[in-house]
Design an enzyme around this catalytic site. Structure first.
Site, mmCIF file in Angstrom:
data_model
loop_
_atom_site.group_PDB
_atom_site.id
_atom_site.type_symbol
_atom_site.label_atom_id
_atom_site.label_comp_id
_atom_site.label_asym_id
_atom_site.label_seq_id
_atom_site.Cartn_x
_atom_site.Cartn_y
_atom_site.Cartn_z
ATOM 1 N N GLY A 132 0.831 -1.205 0.000
ATOM 2 C CA GLY A 132 0.000 0.000 0.000
ATOM 3 C C GLY A 132 0.860 1.248 0.000
ATOM 4 O O GLY A 132 1.097 1.847 1.059
ATOM 5 N N SER A 134 1.268 3.710 -3.364
ATOM 6 C CA SER A 134 0.755 4.755 -4.260
ATOM 7 C C SER A 134 -0.659 5.196 -3.873
ATOM 8 O O SER A 134 -1.466 4.411 -3.376
ATOM 9 C CB SER A 134 0.760 4.258 -5.708
ATOM 10 O OG SER A 134 2.062 3.960 -6.137
ATOM 11 N N GLU A 250 12.536 -4.756 -3.815
ATOM 12 C CA GLU A 250 11.649 -4.761 -4.975
ATOM 13 C C GLU A 250 12.381 -4.461 -6.272
ATOM 14 O O GLU A 250 11.994 -4.943 -7.333
ATOM 15 C CB GLU A 250 10.531 -3.731 -4.762
ATOM 16 C CG GLU A 250 9.510 -3.695 -5.880
ATOM 17 C CD GLU A 250 8.369 -2.739 -5.599
ATOM 18 O OE1 GLU A 250 7.559 -2.530 -6.515
ATOM 19 O OE2 GLU A 250 8.293 -2.192 -4.481
#
Length: 385
Positions: A132, A134, A250
């Site tokens: 969570g 953007s 990421e």
């Protein structure tokens, strides 16, 4: 010396390379029967049965401690497994985010109770997380988030909205970056991460259909969602630092090179046939391989830094930006090659795969940080701003 100067050639240790054999055998049993245009959806491919089977064989949570159900191995072992999963086009979308970054983040910042509650089911391929970050009015300006959690006598009351949340409609939990104090103009101050059970009252998840017809992106709404007192991950107010640490996971792996790899392999197989081989296609194959090889070497070097406990955020941004460029070029260059040929020459499965990757390729430079944001990070790492 800039941060980028510390990237040196790194070899994957032999013990970790040895994982390729059993991983490939597992994938031959569970993936190779799928057509290429389905395997090309690897990132977004939701298959809970596959994730559970991978968990049973110990292929998930390899870098996490055995005390929490993990493999207790180094980052290279996971790199090998992920590289093989993506090369085959395995449907990793269900466990992907939880295993790649959510569980390591909880291991690094969570309480002992949070670690024992959340990490073991991730390693079993049974618990899925989404990110969570953007928001509709913040875009890539992550520090401008407005979603907030305010203390009350039951814990935290959560209100706001997140968007572009991958596979939220299939996930059990979200780790959300929210404001626990202050306002959006305070930027990095007052940001915290909270763990949200997506089944709680007041949570609404709406899938967003993309150009290809898939719905792996979602928007998520929080309307007076009551969180427990222990919902905060890490220290309140340290959310920005934690998110930057999370983004290194990421942006640094082979997934930043392999979004188009199933298409590339399908085209390469065609080029290797007498019908598909042309001087132009052989030249293009060499061009693409000459770009993928050094990027893979950079990605492995980054993995070495992660294995040593470092957080190479700038180097990860560089690999992500360069890798995205190659990923987006692959469908365009392959399309140019195929459409110079007679109309009935290319195999239909190759064309179906090309069609899908072409449609989703614009998103490659959005997920994990937009190109402009990444290049700003790189410029700072080089001392240019």
């Amino acid at each position: 010396m800039s941060a980028l100067d510390s990237l040196t050639l790194t070899a994957i240790p032999a013990d970790d390379e040895a994982l390729r054999g059993p991983v490939r055998e597992f994938l031959r049993q569970h993936v190779t029967q799928l057509p290429a245009h389905v395997r090309a959806r690897s990132w977004g491919g939701y298959d809970s049965n596959f994730s559970r089977e991978a968990g049973k064989r110990g292929f998930l949570g390899l870098t996490l401690p055995k005390d929490y159900g993990g493999g207790g191995r180094n980052a290279f072992a996971r790199y090998v497994v992920v590289e093989e999963f993506l090369s085959f086009g395995a449907p990793v979308g269900s466990h992907w985010i939880a295993e790649r970054q959510s569980a390591p983040l909880i291991l690094k910042y969570g309480t002992e109770e949070q670690k024992r509650r959340y990490i073991p089911p991730v390693c079993r391929g049974e618990s899925y997380f989404c990110i969570g970050m953007s928001e509709p009015n913040a875009g890539s300006d992550l520090a401008g988030v407005r979603t907030h959690a305010r203390r009350n006598d039951q814990g935290w009351l959560l209100n706001g909205q997140k968007i572009w949340t991958t596979n939220a409609h299939h996930c059990h939990h979200m780790i959300a970056l929210v404001r626990t104090s202050g306002i959006s103009e305070d930027r990095h101050k007052g940001l915290s991460q909270v763990i949200v059970d997506l089944q709680l009252p007041g949570v609404t998840v709406r899938p967003i259909t993309d150009l290809s017809g898939d719905s792996h992106f979602c928007e998520v709404f929080f309307d007076n969602v009551q969180l427990a007192p222990d919902a905060v991950l890490g220290r309140e107010g340290d959310g920005w630092e934690q998110v930057m640490s999370e983004l290194a996971f990421e942006r640094s792996g082979p997934e930043r090179l392999f979004s188009s790899i199933v298409l590339f392999d399908e085209w390469l197989a065609f080029v290797r046939t007498p019908q598909g081989r042309t001087p132009e296609s052989l030249q293009l194959a060499g061009k693409l391989l000459s770009q993928l090889a050094p990027l893979r070497a950079m990605s492995i070097a980054l993995n070495g830094k992660l294995a040593r406990g470092e957080s190479p955020a700038v180097e990860a941004a560089l690999v992500k930006d360069l890798g995205t460029g190659v990923e987006q070029a692959i469908p365009t260059l392959i399309a140019d090659d195929l459409y110079r040929r007679p109309s009935q020459q290319a195999p239909i499965e190759l064309l179906l795969t090309l069609n899908y990757v072409t449609q989703v390729a614009p998103s490659f430079s959005l997920r994990g940080g937009t190109r402009d944001i990444l290049r700003g990070m790189i410029a700072r790492g080089l001392g240019l701003r």
